[in-house]
Scaffold this motif. Sequence first.
Motif, mmCIF file in Angstrom:
data_model
loop_
_atom_site.group_PDB
_atom_site.id
_atom_site.type_symbol
_atom_site.label_atom_id
_atom_site.label_comp_id
_atom_site.label_asym_id
_atom_site.label_seq_id
_atom_site.Cartn_x
_atom_site.Cartn_y
_atom_site.Cartn_z
ATOM 1 N N LYS A 100 0.841 -1.186 0.000
ATOM 2 C CA LYS A 100 0.000 0.000 0.000
ATOM 3 C C LYS A 100 0.878 1.239 0.000
ATOM 4 O O LYS A 100 1.934 1.266 0.628
ATOM 5 C CB LYS A 100 -0.921 0.020 1.229
ATOM 6 N N VAL A 101 0.432 2.253 -0.713
ATOM 7 C CA VAL A 101 1.107 3.545 -0.704
ATOM 8 C C VAL A 101 0.199 4.526 0.029
ATOM 9 O O VAL A 101 -0.935 4.759 -0.382
ATOM 10 C CB VAL A 101 1.387 4.047 -2.129
ATOM 11 N N GLU A 102 0.688 5.068 1.135
ATOM 12 C CA GLU A 102 -0.086 6.008 1.944
ATOM 13 C C GLU A 102 0.429 7.422 1.710
ATOM 14 O O GLU A 102 1.627 7.685 1.832
ATOM 15 C CB GLU A 102 -0.011 5.640 3.423
ATOM 16 N N LEU A 103 -0.493 8.312 1.383
ATOM 17 C CA LEU A 103 -0.171 9.709 1.114
ATOM 18 C C LEU A 103 -0.841 10.579 2.171
ATOM 19 O O LEU A 103 -2.067 10.575 2.305
ATOM 20 C CB LEU A 103 -0.646 10.109 -0.280
ATOM 21 N N SER A 104 -0.038 11.303 2.926
ATOM 22 C CA SER A 104 -0.566 12.120 4.019
ATOM 23 C C SER A 104 -1.050 13.470 3.502
ATOM 24 O O SER A 104 -0.433 14.077 2.615
ATOM 25 C CB SER A 104 0.507 12.336 5.085
ATOM 26 N N ILE A 105 -2.154 13.934 4.073
ATOM 27 C CA ILE A 105 -2.732 15.232 3.734
ATOM 28 C C ILE A 105 -2.833 16.055 5.006
ATOM 29 O O ILE A 105 -3.548 15.669 5.939
ATOM 30 C CB ILE A 105 -4.120 15.087 3.099
ATOM 31 N N SER A 106 -2.139 17.170 5.058
ATOM 32 C CA SER A 106 -2.295 18.083 6.180
ATOM 33 C C SER A 106 -3.526 18.942 5.932
ATOM 34 O O SER A 106 -3.696 19.519 4.855
ATOM 35 C CB SER A 106 -1.059 18.975 6.331
ATOM 36 N N LEU A 107 -4.398 19.017 6.924
ATOM 37 C CA LEU A 107 -5.605 19.827 6.803
ATOM 38 C C LEU A 107 -5.404 21.237 7.354
ATOM 39 O O LEU A 107 -6.356 22.010 7.449
ATOM 40 C CB LEU A 107 -6.770 19.135 7.524
#
Length: 238
Positions: free
Chosen positions: A185-192
Amino acid sequence: MAKTPSTALALILALAAAPLMAQTEGAPAADTTAPADAATADNLAMGQEVGGGDGPGSTYTAANFEAWEQKCVRTETGVDPCQLYLLLKDQQGNSVAEFTMFNLPAGGEGPAVAGATFIAPLETLLTAGMTLQIDAAKGKIYPFTFCAQLGCVARIGFTAEEVAAMKSGANAKITITPFVAPDEKVELSISLKGFTAGYDAVAAANDAADAAAKAAGAAAPAEAAPADAAPAEAPANP
């Protein structure tokens, strides 16, 4: 009778057709202006640029909100529709995917009040879809809609509750699966951080663009009315 899509929503789709704009906008435009006597001396036409870079249909960054960008499309009315743009990177800092989000016109028929476009690399396993998780809430899986040269696209709808969760949240995470490694799995973080201000700015711009488009559409027939109002008299019978 089918409803006509809002001008803002229609023009927003043009933004999705220009992937990774953040990597190219900083490059200076080439100077295509040639001295007048150069063309005369060589008897060669130097040409004239069609549709300058600042004309209707061109895109630009109106504002930045932390990692988020407010990207807009220039229109003839001068009141431009926008979307919230985020370039997603992996842990090594490589640009991997794009996420764009925009509000939908008020009074829509469906439960969605906002839409988003996620563009993943072509090497993504499409049957696995993409998963979006906001903070510790349960994630949702979304299908990919189509693939093009720029990547594979998932079109996402958000409810008012989901938009509120993003506004009050700290982080989100998108998970995709590589085609060559389906067990990984490739996890991409998103800062809100900055999301609330960015989304509200985009919503205000789109509402204004819709209003301007409606006003322009209503004014056009009125201006043409005097010419069409009085039909020509029928010729008298001999």
